[in-house]
Design a protein around this motif. Structure first.
Motif, mmCIF file in Angstrom:
data_model
loop_
_atom_site.group_PDB
_atom_site.id
_atom_site.type_symbol
_atom_site.label_atom_id
_atom_site.label_comp_id
_atom_site.label_asym_id
_atom_site.label_seq_id
_atom_site.Cartn_x
_atom_site.Cartn_y
_atom_site.Cartn_z
ATOM 1 N N GLY A 116 -7.920 17.175 -27.391
ATOM 2 C CA GLY A 116 -7.289 16.251 -28.322
ATOM 3 C C GLY A 116 -8.316 15.298 -28.905
ATOM 4 O O GLY A 116 -9.525 15.478 -28.759
ATOM 5 N N SER A 143 -3.835 19.858 -27.765
ATOM 6 C CA SER A 143 -2.899 20.900 -28.183
ATOM 7 C C SER A 143 -3.029 22.101 -27.259
ATOM 8 O O SER A 143 -4.054 22.300 -26.615
ATOM 9 C CB SER A 143 -3.206 21.337 -29.612
ATOM 10 N N TRP A 196 -3.263 26.194 -26.991
ATOM 11 C CA TRP A 196 -3.667 27.372 -27.760
ATOM 12 C C TRP A 196 -3.182 28.588 -27.000
ATOM 13 O O TRP A 196 -3.500 28.755 -25.822
ATOM 14 C CB TRP A 196 -5.176 27.402 -27.929
ATOM 15 N N LYS A 245 -1.706 27.634 -32.274
ATOM 16 C CA LYS A 245 -1.895 26.260 -31.805
ATOM 17 C C LYS A 245 -0.539 25.567 -31.776
ATOM 18 O O LYS A 245 0.181 25.560 -32.778
ATOM 19 C CB LYS A 245 -2.850 25.514 -32.744
ATOM 20 N N ARG A 261 1.729 21.965 -30.883
ATOM 21 C CA ARG A 261 1.675 20.513 -30.713
ATOM 22 C C ARG A 261 2.093 20.148 -29.289
ATOM 23 O O ARG A 261 3.053 20.692 -28.744
ATOM 24 C CB ARG A 261 2.589 19.827 -31.736
ATOM 25 N N ASN A 262 1.394 19.193 -28.696
ATOM 26 C CA ASN A 262 1.616 18.784 -27.311
ATOM 27 C C ASN A 262 3.001 18.198 -27.074
ATOM 28 O O ASN A 262 3.598 18.406 -26.028
ATOM 29 C CB ASN A 262 0.538 17.764 -26.919
ATOM 30 N N LEU A 294 1.422 24.547 -35.021
ATOM 31 C CA LEU A 294 0.569 23.827 -35.958
ATOM 32 C C LEU A 294 -0.307 24.777 -36.760
ATOM 33 O O LEU A 294 -0.714 24.464 -37.874
ATOM 34 C CB LEU A 294 -0.316 22.826 -35.211
#
Length: 171
Positions: A108, A117, A119, A130, A132-133, A139
């Motif tokens: 991050g 993030s 992957w 990817k 988003r956390n 993303l």
């Protein structure tokens, strides 16, 4: 906790089939669910700070209530299934049977204070995705390159992944 809604068929019957795991800076666990001939997914499970989603003042999560060293999926007291409040989200990844097999977390932006993030490498889908956390939203999705730049050899199929301190993804 389960990494997806419980499927009594299990992995051999094309159930959830959890595979790769990664732990983020908060100690939260990310799990790639292969699901083989079904829709693959990724699940994020909180380490601490599970939300009290139902507002009852208690955190409902899987636990070994009878002290026998295991969580019995047949016991609602030990295994709450979809009511597990420490399972933050499960999101589909890829199209159909893409088979999430590789999973790694980036650092991050330390300057921006953002969490990293996830992957996800899709073995059959031949993509890197990817997520988003905070909610698992996609993303970015990238088609992987061809082996030796030769379209006749097909695209790379990720089986494992790691991210180095420079942010490079290795598969």
């Amino acid at each position: 906790p389960s990494t997806r809604p419980y499927n009594p068929a299990g992995c051999g019957g094309n159930g959830e089939c959890p595979s790769r795991t990664a732990v983020d800076g908060n100690g939260d666990v990310w799990v790639a669910n292969r699901a083989f001939s079904h829709q693959g997914s990724v699940t994020k499970i909180a380490n601490v700070a599970c939300p009290d989603s139902d507002g009852d003042g208690l955190i409902t999560t899987s636990h070994d209530a009878d002290g026998d060293g295991r969580i019995d999926r047949g016991s609602p007291e030990e295994f709450p299934g979809d009511r597990d409040e420490c399972v933050l989200f499960t999101v589909p990844v890829g199209q159909g049977a893409s088979v999430p097999r590789a999973l790694a977390l980036d650092a991050g932006s330390l300057e921006g204070g953002s969490e990293g993030s996830a992957w996800v490498g899709l073995f059959e889908g031949r993509q890197l995705v990817k997520l988003r956390n905070t909610d698992g939203a996609v993303l970015l999705a990238v088609d992987l390159p061809y082996y030796d730049n030769d379209p006749n050899l097909g695209r790379m199929q990720p089986y494992g992944a790691a991210i180095d301190r420079r942010g490079r993804i290795w598969m």
